[in-house]
Design an enzyme around this catalytic site. Structure first.
Site, short mmCIF file in Angstrom:
data_model
loop_
_atom_site.label_atom_id
_atom_site.label_comp_id
_atom_site.label_asym_id
_atom_site.label_seq_id
_atom_site.Cartn_x
_atom_site.Cartn_y
_atom_site.Cartn_z
N CYS A 46 -6.38 3.38 -0.32
CA CYS A 46 -5.28 2.46 -0.02
C CYS A 46 -4.48 3.07 1.12
CB CYS A 46 -4.43 2.21 -1.26
SG CYS A 46 -3.66 3.69 -1.94
N HIS B 68 4.28 -2.26 2.16
CA HIS B 68 3.31 -2.17 1.07
C HIS B 68 3.67 -3.21 0.03
CE1 HIS B 68 0.89 -0.54 -2.20
NE2 HIS B 68 0.30 0.28 -1.33
#
Length: 616
Positions: A26, A535
């Site tokens: 990620c 995010h």
């Protein structure tokens, strides 16, 4: 951080390639599905420099890296492919791979080799001129000082090769020391046979001083043995047992098989070039002289270095790479000097004069990349000039007696008693210079400098940069985020937003610097240099992109208000995903401070969110 070494260690601590069933990443961490958790040395991973944390979570191993996660992940994938035996790629690129290895080994040690070669050549020149006696103590001492880096060249090569092959430099250097240890070296002159027996094993008697191929092959083998041994040694015993076992295993194999094989390869390479120059010297010189600049551009000229050192060891001189590179470099100097005289553009004229001087000294990159290649025609003229000079080198069998940069500083090293060798090299370089110089003067030159745009740096006079909110929602402190990579501000300072709308917009003019394949995070760089990470949610990478609709691509220019990502807020909530979204200035360390606007709610691209305070 050395990404290659870091990735190699990560794979080892994970239990090797066979223990990894799946890998991805990620924005801030590496993620792995592991076959056998017991093989993972998680304590060792946590102690690695650059690792911010590691943990098993939801059936996967997560290693927190931070901003450099993409570069490290790419290197891990590359090494996993190599380990799993992607041999087709290796076969297709075997030549470029070998050239890369050779250049990677020799480039770092060239300063030591060139420096000692110049000094040694100067001493030989003084002796030839009768200025210092070969029998004097002064000569002997100076010869030792100047010859030492070449005599102990295997040690320098071993250290550099260890870095290239990703193994321990000091064990590799120890291996080189063993090969040139005086006891073994003295056997060459004192033994009556070609072998000596140890525990019933016959070891070839070879002097490895000045050699390079034996130790390169030895360190290459060492790298595999070291990795293999290191896998089975517990962490607490690695410092003691790993080097001991590695040396015990590798030294016999290298002394009996690998080093003698490398020595034989060097001898055969030398014999091939000797035969080429003795049979078709002019054609060989013509060809090499004409393509040396192309070899330099691609880095392929380093492939000749092992044969150069083999020549110095067995013959005492080089007749190939250094003399031909010399005439080729002077041809570049001639073409570049002609450009300086002929061209009208002042900027190019100044560049050509300075780079021509460098080429005369043996450094042609400024001349090629700055002048001849840019204008094209002078480059062709230099190739022709180098070919003419190379043919003369082949016809007259010109030799150089010390390693040196192939420039005018190497002229004294062509001096040979009772020989016209110096006159021959002067004739060769004058011919190559004259051909390239005259051809360039006869050409019509068109400068490309006129079309170049000079970009001047911009300096901001403001002491703070205000960032708009990229999302609509409720503001929350980073400390409320359940993921410690954000809450502890490990990758930067910022704020969190609990979104009430499923859209993310660009809060400033800039460029998209990073996008996760799953679409749950976007990185931006503003025109003022602020690096921002947006995010969406926590652990949203597990959705594998479902519910996210990217509207931009990596590298795309964006303006304030442009939609970056649309996401299904209801879908995230239905799947019990935490929707709190960190907004992080990832290069916070470059600024004095990051402060938050005192608001409870914000509207995307309408309300201010953060203030980036610059150093005064």
């Amino acid at each position: 951080m050395n990404y290659e070494e870091f990735a190699r260690d990560i794979i080892i601590f994970l239990g090797g390639r066979e223990n990894i069933s799946k890998s991805w990443h990620c924005v801030t961490r590496l993620r792995f599905n592991i076959i056998d958790d017991s093989k993972v040395e998680i304590t060792a991973i946590k102690k690695m420099q650059g690792v911010m944390g590691a943990r098993f979570h939801s059936g996967q191993l997560q290693i927190i890296i931070g901003n450099r996660v993409i570069e490290i992940f790419n290197e891990i994938i590359k090494q996993l492919k190599e380990i799993s035996g992607n041999r087709n790629e290796l076969k297709n690129n075997v030549i470029s791979h070998i050239l890369d290895v050779i250049s990677g080994i020799f480039v770092p040690i060239l300063p030591a080799i060139v420096g000692s070669g110049l000094l040694k050549g100067g001493l030989i020149f003084f002796n030839t001129m009768g200025w210092i006696s070969e029998e004097s103590n002064e000569y002997k001492l100076l010869y030792v000082l100047f010859d030492a880096p070449l005599y102990f060249l295997p040690i320098l090569v071993a250290f550099s090769a260890a870095r290239k092959f990703k193994t321990n430099e000091f064990i590799a250097a120890t291996l080189a020391c063993i090969l040139i240890y005086p006891t073994l070296s003295n056997l060459v002159s004192t033994s009556s046979g070609e072998y000596f027996d140890v525990f019933g094993i016959s070891i070839p008697i070879i002097h490895y001083g000045y050699t390079v191929i034996p130790i390169i092959l030895g360190v290459w083998l060492l790298s595999y043995i070291h990795r293999w041994v290191d896998r089975f040694i517990p962490v607490v015993l690695k410092m003691i047992l790993t080097p001991l076992l590695v040396l015990l295993i590798s030294v016999p194999i290298i002394l009996v098989v690998v080093a003698p094989l490398g020595n034989t390869m060097g001898l055969y390479i030398e014999q091939v070039f000797v035969m080429l120059f003795s049979v078709i010297g002019p054609l060989t010189g013509l060809f090499l002289g004409g393509i040396i600049p192309v070899l330099v551009i691609t880095g392929m000229h380093y492939a000749f270095l092992p044969s150069v050192f083999a020549n110095f060891k067995s013959l005492g001189y080089d007749f190939m790479l250094l003399p031909i590179s010399f005439v080729s470099n002077i041809a570049q100097a001639g073409a570049t000097l002609a450009v300086a005289i002929k061209i009208k553009d002042r900027q190019m004229k100044s560049l050509a004069y300075s780079s021509s001087f460098s080429a005369f000294l043996g450094i042609t990159e400024p001349a090629m990349y700055g002048v001849t290649l840019k204008l094209k025609k002078p480059f062709y003229a230099a190739l022709i000039g180098g070919a003419v000079g190379g043919a003369i080198v082949g016809i007259l069998s010109i030799k150089i007696f010390a390693f040196s940069l192939p420039g005018l500083v190497s002229l004294p090293f062509y001096v040979q008693k009772d020989s016209n060798n110096l006159l021959f090299i002067l004739f060769a370089i004058f011919s190559s210079f004259l051909v390239a110089f005259i051809l360039t003067l006869l050409m019509k030159l068109e400068s490309s400098v006129d079309s170049m745009v000079l970009i001047k740096p911009r300096f901001s006079k403001t002491k703070k940069i205000t960032l708009l909110s990229p999302m609509t929602g409720t503001i929350a402190p980073l400390s409320s985020v359940s993921d410690d990579i954000f809450s502890e501000k490990i990758i930067g300072d910022g704020v969190a937003i609990i979104p009430t709308e499923g859209v993310v917009k660009a809060p400033f003019n800039g460029k998209v610097s990073m996008i996760t394949p799953t679409g749950h995070a976007v990185g931006l760089i503003s025109d003022q240099g602020v690096e921002l990470l947006i995010h969406i949610g926590i652990e949203t990478v597990g959705l594998q992109g479902i519910g996210f609709n990217l509207q931009v691509i990596e590298g795309q220019r964006v303006r304030t208000g442009d939609v970056l990502v649309n996401f299904d807020l209801g879908f995230l909530q239905e799947n019990k995903v935490q929707i709190i979204s960190p907004i992080i200035v990832t290069n916070s360390e470059e600024y004095h401070s990051i402060t938050l606007k005192k608001k409870k709610r914000v509207i995307g691209c309408k309300d201010d969110l953060l203030v980036v305070n610059l150093y005064s």
